[in-house]
Write an enzyme that holds these catalytic residues in place. Structure first.
Site, PDB file in Angstrom:
ATOM      1  N   SER B 129       0.810  -1.218   0.000  1.00 24.97           N
ATOM      2  CA  SER B 129       0.000   0.000   0.000  1.00 24.97           C
ATOM      3  C   SER B 129       0.841   1.266   0.000  1.00 24.97           C
ATOM      4  O   SER B 129       0.317   2.358  -0.164  1.00 24.97           O
ATOM      5  CB  SER B 129      -0.914  -0.001   1.231  1.00 24.97           C
ATOM      6  N   LYS B 168       3.498  10.192   3.344  1.00 28.27           N
ATOM      7  CA  LYS B 168       3.393  11.258   2.357  1.00 28.27           C
ATOM      8  C   LYS B 168       4.161  12.484   2.828  1.00 28.27           C
ATOM      9  O   LYS B 168       4.272  12.736   4.023  1.00 28.27           O
ATOM     10  CB  LYS B 168       1.918  11.653   2.151  1.00 28.27           C
TER      11      LYS B 168
END
Lengths: 209, 209
Positions: B129, B168
């Site tokens: 993921s 991120k």
DNA sequence: CTCGTTATGATACACTTGTTCCTGAAACAA
DNA sequence: TTGTTTCAGGAACAAGTGTATCATAACGAG
């Protein structure tokens, strides 16, 4: 794991502290002073026991040669950072003897990272040509210099025709070599054996942020 | 960095090799033998010079106490491997005091990798993921537990609505938070500040093959 | 050249250090 | 009891070791 007597564990702890604080091993008399033991012979006796039980290692007759076996695995090895790996350039593979002599940038890594492999070196990745191996610009690749790579291992490969280096899983098939990207969504590539040159095996990838 | 004479660099290299091979420092006579120097006094002379120039450190009168200053940073720290990071599960963030007490799997890493940061822990990545951060299944992510993350730093973020964790780059914009994948070809995502929960800062990524 | 700095060499001293040998106490099993 | 094992203490030896001193050579700057 044999049991450790009270005095012996005190001695072990003292050695640990001494090594941490001073950077070299204590003498038997240092230990005697630090552990409230009145004579070197008692320390000598316990050191012999500790060596028999595999906790320490000593070189006979050599001063300050006590080494903790438990710290052997923490052994730090210096991995030479030999250059950069980029799309259009071959991997620099210098002679192994120049690794230790030439003063260059080195990485200090534990066996945890190097996996206790020998003959390894590091390259810094330049550019995004290796993203299909999940290797980004700036990453550091640890490579073991070896000519034999098992099927399925990630290898550093020089593609002669393309004049390009890639990191791909290698599979030998009949009459051809399949290079499989780590990214499973990407398609494998096929080459004749003489078109590819295996430079080494990828041991680890390190990304510092 | 002062210049090093020929004999002195030979001595330095000998000390390096001796430390690597034996695990403790050489004596002046070891060095004399190893460097083809006929007498301890010459070695003593050069060792004094090397200490003045800051290359080595010695404790006076102590046998085998030579230490290489260049190796002072090799301090090995033990980083706890606290669990796995997977798509649908929040990042396990236990109390820091339980890190040292609970006997769990630990990674022994140099400051080279941990970048001498404190309060860091490791997570093993499960699943694919995080491929938009070039992080593959099985990789190990080093995270510094901190509540303050600078704009542009790679952060471990828990998305409350999606019940999902991502890595991120984070940017605070007016009224919203932009999460930018490391993969430049992918589009950023925008969230309200209350929708995201910053778990820590990614220090490094380690992939062992 | 002379002078100062740097490097090399031989020798010797005093201390450090690993090791051995002895004695003896305590615990424990046969 | 007796014997064995483990641990503690004392003393001393032989070799290893850091260091100092004195002498000498190499070398460049002036």
């Amino acid at each position: 794991m044999p049991r450790v007597s009270d005095t012996r564990s005190r001695i072990l702890n003292f050695i640990r502290r001494f090594l941490d604080r001073r950077g070299y091993a204590p003498t038997v008399r240092d230990i005697a002073r630090g552990c409230n033991i009145s004579t070197p012979s008692v320390v000598q006796y316990h050191l012999n026991m500790l060596e028999e039980q595999g906790f320490i290692h000593r070189d006979p007759e050599v001063f300050r040669s006590i080494q903790l076996v438990e710290r052997k695995r923490e052994a730090v090895s210096r991995v030479p950072l030999l250059g950069t790996i980029a799309a259009g350039r071959p991997i620099p593979v210098p002679a192994p003897d120049s690794w230790t002599t030439t003063p260059q940038e080195t990485l200090q890594l534990t066996g945890e990272v190097t996996q206790d492999k020998k003959d390894i070196y590091a390259l810094r990745v330049k550019g995004t040509s290796l993203i299909d191996a999940f290797v980004d610009d700036g990453d550091i690749v640890l490579i073991q210099q070896t000519s034999t790579v098992e099927d399925g291992e990630l290898a550093a490969v020089w593609l002669k025709n393309q004049q390009e280096v890639t990191l791909k899983k290698i599979y030998r098939e009949k009459g051809r070599i399949r290079l499989q990207p780590a990214n499973k969504e990407m398609q494998p590539m096929y080459f004749k054996p003489e078109e590819v040159e295996i430079q080494g095996k990828v041991i680890a990838v390190l990304r510092k942020l």
